[in-house]
Design an enzyme around this catalytic site. Structure first.
Site, mmCIF file in Angstrom:
data_model
loop_
_atom_site.group_PDB
_atom_site.id
_atom_site.type_symbol
_atom_site.label_atom_id
_atom_site.label_comp_id
_atom_site.label_asym_id
_atom_site.label_seq_id
_atom_site.Cartn_x
_atom_site.Cartn_y
_atom_site.Cartn_z
ATOM 1 N N ARG A 99 -0.686 12.304 6.218
ATOM 2 C CA ARG A 99 0.374 12.633 5.271
ATOM 3 C C ARG A 99 0.987 13.985 5.652
ATOM 4 O O ARG A 99 0.281 14.883 6.114
ATOM 5 C CB ARG A 99 -0.260 12.743 3.875
ATOM 6 C CG ARG A 99 0.707 12.987 2.736
ATOM 7 C CD ARG A 99 1.551 11.785 2.455
ATOM 8 N NE ARG A 99 2.198 11.843 1.162
ATOM 9 C CZ ARG A 99 3.231 11.056 0.842
ATOM 10 N NH1 ARG A 99 3.709 10.174 1.691
ATOM 11 N NH2 ARG A 99 3.763 11.133 -0.370
ATOM 12 N N THR A 373 9.701 2.990 3.455
ATOM 13 C CA THR A 373 8.320 2.967 3.936
ATOM 14 C C THR A 373 8.112 1.643 4.659
ATOM 15 O O THR A 373 8.938 0.726 4.531
ATOM 16 C CB THR A 373 7.313 3.121 2.766
ATOM 17 O OG1 THR A 373 7.554 4.385 2.146
ATOM 18 C CG2 THR A 373 5.850 3.059 3.174
ATOM 19 N N ASN A 393 9.685 8.469 3.685
ATOM 20 C CA ASN A 393 9.977 8.500 2.251
ATOM 21 C C ASN A 393 11.248 7.706 1.968
ATOM 22 O O ASN A 393 11.203 6.508 1.806
ATOM 23 C CB ASN A 393 10.039 9.918 1.691
ATOM 24 C CG ASN A 393 10.022 9.896 0.168
ATOM 25 O OD1 ASN A 393 9.582 8.917 -0.423
ATOM 26 N ND2 ASN A 393 10.502 10.943 -0.462
ATOM 27 N N ASP A 415 8.229 13.834 -2.881
ATOM 28 C CA ASP A 415 7.070 13.181 -3.508
ATOM 29 C C ASP A 415 6.182 14.170 -4.262
ATOM 30 O O ASP A 415 5.260 13.760 -4.972
ATOM 31 C CB ASP A 415 6.242 12.418 -2.468
ATOM 32 C CG ASP A 415 6.736 10.983 -2.280
ATOM 33 O OD1 ASP A 415 7.641 10.566 -3.031
ATOM 34 O OD2 ASP A 415 6.227 10.289 -1.395
ATOM 35 N N SER A 444 1.089 10.345 -2.860
ATOM 36 C CA SER A 444 1.739 9.136 -2.328
ATOM 37 C C SER A 444 1.358 7.923 -3.171
ATOM 38 O O SER A 444 0.424 7.979 -3.980
ATOM 39 C CB SER A 444 1.271 8.934 -0.882
ATOM 40 O OG SER A 444 1.671 7.680 -0.391
ATOM 41 N N GLY A 465 7.696 0.316 -0.687
ATOM 42 C CA GLY A 465 8.212 0.132 -2.044
ATOM 43 C C GLY A 465 7.949 1.282 -3.005
ATOM 44 O O GLY A 465 8.063 1.083 -4.220
ATOM 45 N N GLY A 466 7.595 2.474 -2.498
ATOM 46 C CA GLY A 466 7.400 3.614 -3.400
ATOM 47 C C GLY A 466 6.358 3.291 -4.447
ATOM 48 O O GLY A 466 5.286 2.775 -4.133
HETATM 49 N N1 GLY Z 1 7.000 8.168 0.023
HETATM 50 C C1 GLY Z 1 6.406 6.986 -0.416
HETATM 51 C C2 GLY Z 1 4.969 7.148 -0.707
HETATM 52 O O1 GLY Z 1 4.340 8.013 -0.120
HETATM 53 O O2 GLY Z 1 4.428 6.463 -1.502
#
Ligand code: GLY
Length: 561
Positions: A99, A373, A393, A415, A444, A465-466
């Site tokens: 990350r 993503t 992101n 985020d 995340s 899909g966030g």
């Molecule tokens: N930026 C999407 C996630 O890390 O969930």
């Protein structure tokens, strides 16, 4: 002479084969041959190719991610970060957390204006939105589980960047739709901008990116985090309001963390823990709805959807309050996924009515998260499994391309809770646990997951899909284990999503109308959206027969070793 003539006649075929896209394959069944499923046929093929060269699932994971950085620049990346969950055929389970981190000059209130209002434009677009990229360090950390040298694993990506690949109609339209953003956020001309519109069949050749990949091929990890590439990233920062320094890049480190492991109906679920909220949310949701007899109700019936939505509501309220980088906060994972805690949480569930979100958590305005993503699921012929989710992101991240290096930088800083209480681009609300600090990883939702049956990989799954990532992975697992859907139906049947705030329940446009009406009678606010997630799934039966399914919502594709 005959031989020469033969080569001459075949030459156009080889040239064409290099440049044209491989056809999209949605499902492959295989016994004892490796399978790769990703968002792009050429990336899946890169993974399958290195397995044919003697590589294992981890070689394929590296090669596929690198190829995605070329052919799927909206989310595949070397300028972003990700999480990898692995289970080896000897039972070893591991994760690699690459990350992004906040730069040394970042601070809690860096996105607040003079009046104290959050400026989400700065956290979402342009150079100040960029976290320190982790992907390249992640590839090198994965290498110790692989068999081939990086020199070979990176070659398919170099070839794709150097020789180019033909854009599909969808890819051309996507690039065209981004022109104004690329213009706004780049001071120098990028390869992704051109005078005329992009069209299907156009070759996307990325020379600068090929050179960056060749530097990594020759100089290893340092050739990204130090030297010319690092200098180009820092130079890009100075073309605007960026703050990443050479020191930031030199000091980036992956974290190798214990996976989050829990039982679901006799299966062992292996997922990603903090700083992804994904694994914890998945455990909470599966366990809470597991208190009910889900399979007694039909798939996507009003009863089943209500139970699952209420599990999602309670889990997401906890996300906002308790979750963040475990190296910076007190880690509450054990309690949050304990049966004792979740039973108490489930007591307020009522079959008669929707639970108001205010009843399950302190209302903290939720940041919105992007739905981009990308995810890769892989099994090799020896039974090694890997699930990787990686991201910039937002779509094309910050929209900033590193001039001279040819790759997009992430906008992952969004985020963080940029103002605890203010929604990010996915509408997720964060609290103090996810506030910005130098060196900290932003929370995340990515949920790369491997489910084991009798100790062997059974399901390998993940999706972009966030905030919809954990809820889509949740539904895929319930679809397979509780509702016994086929792998294809588990992926492609209409999905829903709820995240505590806002109160709305999102449903895909083809969701059953009867279920929507029944839920509305119980006070649920239903909202139709075009699509949720792009799930890449592999399922393996007791005899070792594997089926890989690429999500039908996109041009995702499966390749076989
Ligand atoms: N930026 C999407 C996630 O890390 O969930």
């Amino acid at each position: 002479m005959k031989k020469l003539l033969f080569i001459f006649l075949l030459l156009p075929y080889f040239l064409f084969a290099q440049f044209t896209e491989i056809s999209i394959v949605k499902e492959i069944k295989s016994n004892k041959r490796g399978l790769v499923v990703s968002a792009h046929a050429l990336a899946s093929e890169a993974g399958a190719k290195v397995m044919r060269m003697g590589g294992n699932a981890y070689d394929a994971a590296i090669a596929t991610q690198l190829a995605l950085a070329v052919v799927y620049p909206q989310a595949g990346n070397i300028g972003g970060g990700g999480f990898l969950v692995g289970v080896k055929n000897n039972g070893e389970k591991f994760t690699i957390d690459y990350r992004e981190t906040a730069p040394e000059n970042a601070s809690r209130d860096m996105y607040l204006d003079k009046k104290g209002n959050a400026n989400t434009d700065l956290s979402q677009n342009g150079r100040l939105a960029v976290g320190i990229p982790g992907s390249v360090a992640g590839f090198f950390a994965t290498l110790k589980h692989a068999k081939l040298p990086m020199e070979k694993l990176i070659q398919p990506a170099i070839d794709l960047a150097e020789k180019g690949f033909a854009l599909t109609e969808r890819e051309a339209a996507l690039l065209n739709s981004q022109t104004e953003f690329f213009n706004a956020h780049n001071k120098t001309q990028t390869i992704f901008q051109k005078k005329e519109m992009w069209k299907q069949g156009d070759l996307l050749i990325q020379k600068d990116l090929a050179d960056t990949l060749k530097r990594i091929q020759k100089g290893g990890e340092k050739a990204f985090y130090e030297g010319k590439t690092a200098a180009l990233i820092v130079a890009e920062m100075t073309r605007g309001n960026g703050i990443i320094t050479m020191n930031d890049l030199r000091h980036y480190k992956v974290a190798e963390r214990a996976p989050l492991v829990f039982d679901y109906r006799g299966n062992e679920v292996v997922s990603m823990g903090l700083p992804s909220s994904g694994g914890i949310l998945l455990a909470q949701m599966l366990k809470m709805s597991g208190f009910e007899n889900l399979s007694a109700y039909g798939h996507n019936s009003a009863e089943a959807v209500q139970i699952m939505v209420e599990a999602e509501r309670r889990a997401f309220a906890d996300r906002a309050e308790f979750m963040g980088d475990p190296d910076f906060i007190s880690d509450k994972t054990e309690r949050l996924i304990s049966d004792e805690y979740l039973k108490k949480r489930w007591k307020s569930f009522s079959k008669n009515l929707a639970t108001p979100s205010a009843d399950v958590g302190k209302i903290i305005p939720q940041p919105k998260e992007s739905t981009e993503t990308t995810h890769i699921s892989i099994i090799d012929k020896d039974g090694n499994a890997v699930a990787v989710t990686t991201t910039l992101n937002g779509l094309f991240g910050s929209k900033v391309v590193v001039s001279g290096a040819g790759f997009f930088l992430n906008n992952e800083m969004d985020d963080f809770s940029i103002k605890p209480g203010v929604p990010n681009m996915f509408g997720a609300v964060g609290g103090e646990a996810n506030s910005i600090k130098p060196g900290k990883r932003m929370l995340s939702s990515m949920t790369p997951t491997i489910v084991l049956k009798d100790g062997k990989p059974f399901i390998i799954v993940g999706t972009p899909g966030g905030t919809t990532i954990p809820t889509s992975v949740y539904q895929s697992i319930v679809n397979l284990i509780d509702f016994k859907l086929s792998p294809e139906r588990a992926v492609n049947s209409p999905k829903f999503h709820h995240q505590w705030l806002p109160e709305n329940v999102l449903v895909e446009k083809n969701f059953p109308e009867f279920t929507i009406k029944e839920l509305e009678k119980k006070n649920y606010k239903m909202e139709k959206v075009s699509q949720i997630g792009r799930t890449e799934l592999i399922i393996i039966d007791e005899k070792g027969n594997a089926t890989a399914v690429a999500d039908g919502r996109g041009e995702d594709s499966v390749a076989v070793e």
